[in-house]
Design a protein around this motif. Structure first.
Motif, PDB file in Angstrom:
ATOM      1  N   VAL A  69     -12.502  -3.526  24.084  1.00 30.26           N
ATOM      2  CA  VAL A  69     -12.880  -2.115  24.019  1.00 30.26           C
ATOM      3  C   VAL A  69     -12.946  -1.609  25.449  1.00 30.26           C
ATOM      4  N   SER A  70     -12.139  -0.627  25.768  1.00 29.87           N
ATOM      5  CA  SER A  70     -12.040  -0.136  27.139  1.00 29.87           C
ATOM      6  C   SER A  70     -13.354   0.479  27.605  1.00 29.87           C
ATOM      7  N   PRO A  71     -13.632   0.455  28.921  1.00 35.46           N
ATOM      8  CA  PRO A  71     -14.832   1.120  29.434  1.00 35.46           C
ATOM      9  C   PRO A  71     -14.718   2.629  29.258  1.00 35.46           C
ATOM     10  N   ASP A  73     -14.964   5.071  31.227  1.00 35.14           N
ATOM     11  CA  ASP A  73     -14.339   5.878  32.282  1.00 35.14           C
ATOM     12  C   ASP A  73     -12.892   5.484  32.532  1.00 35.14           C
ATOM     13  N   GLU A  74     -12.296   4.680  31.641  1.00 36.70           N
ATOM     14  CA  GLU A  74     -10.882   4.351  31.788  1.00 36.70           C
ATOM     15  C   GLU A  74     -10.064   5.297  30.921  1.00 36.70           C
ATOM     16  N   ALA A  75      -9.112   5.973  31.540  1.00 38.30           N
ATOM     17  CA  ALA A  75      -8.328   6.989  30.832  1.00 38.30           C
ATOM     18  C   ALA A  75      -7.536   6.372  29.688  1.00 38.30           C
ATOM     19  N   GLU A  76      -7.434   7.116  28.591  1.00 42.62           N
ATOM     20  CA  GLU A  76      -6.662   6.632  27.444  1.00 42.62           C
ATOM     21  C   GLU A  76      -5.203   6.380  27.825  1.00 42.62           C
ATOM     22  N   ALA A  77      -4.658   7.193  28.742  1.00 42.23           N
ATOM     23  CA  ALA A  77      -3.273   7.015  29.167  1.00 42.23           C
ATOM     24  C   ALA A  77      -3.074   5.687  29.882  1.00 42.23           C
ATOM     25  N   VAL A  78      -4.086   5.252  30.619  1.00 47.10           N
ATOM     26  CA  VAL A  78      -4.003   3.971  31.326  1.00 47.10           C
ATOM     27  C   VAL A  78      -4.011   2.812  30.334  1.00 47.10           C
ATOM     28  N   VAL A  79      -4.859   2.911  29.323  1.00 46.31           N
ATOM     29  CA  VAL A  79      -4.875   1.878  28.276  1.00 46.31           C
ATOM     30  C   VAL A  79      -3.536   1.857  27.554  1.00 46.31           C
ATOM     31  N   ALA A  80      -2.973   3.038  27.310  1.00 45.62           N
ATOM     32  CA  ALA A  80      -1.671   3.123  26.642  1.00 45.62           C
ATOM     33  C   ALA A  80      -0.578   2.469  27.485  1.00 45.62           C
ATOM     34  N   ASP A 109      -1.340   0.760  17.387  1.00 41.35           N
ATOM     35  CA  ASP A 109      -1.632  -0.343  18.295  1.00 41.35           C
ATOM     36  C   ASP A 109      -3.020  -0.250  18.932  1.00 41.35           C
ATOM     37  N   HIS A 110      -3.800   0.742  18.481  1.00 49.02           N
ATOM     38  CA  HIS A 110      -5.174   0.855  18.995  1.00 49.02           C
ATOM     39  C   HIS A 110      -5.983   1.754  18.068  1.00 49.02           C
ATOM     40  N   VAL A 111      -7.281   1.760  18.305  1.00 48.74           N
ATOM     41  CA  VAL A 111      -8.188   2.664  17.599  1.00 48.74           C
ATOM     42  C   VAL A 111      -9.041   3.361  18.651  1.00 48.74           C
ATOM     43  N   THR A 112      -9.118   4.664  18.589  1.00 48.94           N
ATOM     44  CA  THR A 112      -9.952   5.414  19.523  1.00 48.94           C
ATOM     45  C   THR A 112     -11.335   5.615  18.923  1.00 48.94           C
ATOM     46  N   ILE A 113     -12.344   5.216  19.667  1.00 47.03           N
ATOM     47  CA  ILE A 113     -13.738   5.364  19.237  1.00 47.03           C
ATOM     48  C   ILE A 113     -14.383   6.446  20.099  1.00 47.03           C
ATOM     49  N   PRO A 120     -14.088   8.897  25.009  1.00 45.26           N
ATOM     50  CA  PRO A 120     -13.375   7.955  24.127  1.00 45.26           C
ATOM     51  C   PRO A 120     -13.379   6.537  24.689  1.00 45.26           C
ATOM     52  N   ARG A 121     -13.424   5.572  23.796  1.00 41.00           N
ATOM     53  CA  ARG A 121     -13.222   4.169  24.151  1.00 41.00           C
ATOM     54  C   ARG A 121     -12.156   3.613  23.215  1.00 41.00           C
ATOM     55  N   VAL A 122     -11.260   2.846  23.769  1.00 42.09           N
ATOM     56  CA  VAL A 122     -10.096   2.389  23.018  1.00 42.09           C
ATOM     57  C   VAL A 122     -10.286   0.930  22.614  1.00 42.09           C
ATOM     58  N   LEU A 123     -10.204   0.677  21.321  1.00 39.80           N
ATOM     59  CA  LEU A 123     -10.318  -0.676  20.782  1.00 39.80           C
ATOM     60  C   LEU A 123      -8.920  -1.199  20.477  1.00 39.80           C
TER      61      LEU A 123
END
Length: 352
Positions: A69-71, A73-80, A109-113, A120-123
């Motif tokens: 699960v992303s922190p 403050d990490e942008a969703e685009a970076v996780v993508a 490929d992910h779930v946004t919480i 948002p946090r990306v799982l």
């Protein structure tokens, strides 16, 4: 308070890298609910120690998975970007043992919480790669060369990969090393500060003038011994390449510089031996330009120094992760000192 442009850039870079906010652990039960509802997965969920995100191992009746699960403050685009690089390798170079991304029941490929604060946090869920990490192994020169070959193959496969977020700001990207001199202020030991200043001088004099000329592409960014899974008894030594969290478009030579930094001075009498063995393997599959090879040991020193500096800085700000952070960097300053004791001309001769 220092508000120079260099300081402002450093602060913005650290923030974009997700290193400035305090850690906010996500509720385990919430993660379990999303895993059941979106992935149809249930089982024993155990938290793992990691650098900045929330990471768990899920054991079901039939398989094991890594859940991240992303922190906040990490942008969703970076996780993508990270996910896209892994899926790109899976489709274009399926022979590489890159960790696989598991899709949700609906094919995402992910779930946004979205939590109460709106951020948002990306799982994401990945196959769990069983085995021993390279950091816990005792590889000889040929095994290290095999690890180098694997990174070379990954970089070759990523050569044509692009993503809208691949030019992200990342403090761990060695190309920004010279812009993070303010981190020296958070290093209490004067001898360590002197070592850092020497590496900053080397980098400023030799690498900075060449930054715009260096061959660049998207790279793994953190092919450290902690992100390489091995099987010492297998014919295929490298069994897993994991953690694409530092994927970024940068100079190609900065990719092998990361594992070099981690291998420096593991044999104190010959501080560069293991690092050079790794690069020998890397060059079998991804040759380094003759004009860039002399910059590689300086980049490795910069990376090792950067980790030592960032560890001190982060341990001040995140005491709950102090033990984890310091555990990965406990010998960094000693290793910098030993590596600097060797003539760089001699190191370059070894690399050639």
């Amino acid at each position: 308070m220092n508000t120079s442009p260099a300081t402002n850039f450093a602060q913005r870079l650290l923030q974009e890298s997700g290193l400035t906010s305090p850690h906010e652990p996500i509720d385990v039960m919430l993660v379990s609910i999303f895993l059941q509802e979106r992935y149809r997965l249930t089982g024993r969920l155990g938290r793992l120690a990691t650098e900045k995100d929330d990471t768990f191992r899920l054991r079901t009746d039939s398989s094991s998975y890594l859940v991240k699960v992303s922190p906040p403050d990490e942008a969703e685009a970076v996780v993508a970007l990270q996910t896209a690089a892994m899926r790109y390798l899976e489709s274009t170079a399926p022979h590489l043992p890159v960790q696989r991304v598991k899709l949700t029941a609906d094919g995402d490929d992910h779930v946004t919480i979205r939590l109460d604060d709106g951020r948002p946090r990306v799982l994401r869920v990945f196959d769990f790669v069983e085995g021993q990490i390279l950091a816990k192994a005792s590889p000889d020169a040929e095994r290290l060369a095999e690890a180098g070959e694997m990174l070379g193959r990954v970089d070759v496969a990523l050569r044509t990969f692009t993503h809208p977020a691949d030019r992200r700001g990342l403090a761990w990207d060695i190309r920004h090393f010279h812009q993070l001199t303010e981190l020296v202020e958070h290093t209490p030991n004067p001898e360590h500060r002197q070592l850092a200043e020497k590496v900053f001088r080397l980098f400023g004099e030799n690498v900075v003038p060449r930054l715009s000329d260096l061959e660049a592409q998207v790279i793994h960014g953190d092919f450290s011994p902690y992100n390489v899974v091995v099987d010492p008894k297998s014919e295929h030594f490298i069994t897993g390449v994991i953690d694409f969290g530092d994927t970024v478009r940068s100079a190609v030579i900065f990719d092998p510089a990361v594992p070099m930094a981690n291998l420096l001075a593991r044999t104190p009498d010959h501080p560069w031996r293991e690092a050079c063995a790794f690069v020998a393997g890397y060059q079998r599959t991804r040759p380094i330009k003759d004009s860039e090879l002399p910059l590689l040991p300086i980049a490795a020193l910069a990376r090792l120094t950067l980790r030592a500096l960032l560890t001190n800085w982060r341990a001040e700000r995140a005491p709950e992760r102090r033990e984890y952070l310091l555990g990965h960097a406990k010998d960094d300053w000693i290793n910098v000192e030993h590596a600097l004791a060797v003539s760089l001309d001699d190191v370059i001769a070894q690399l050639r």
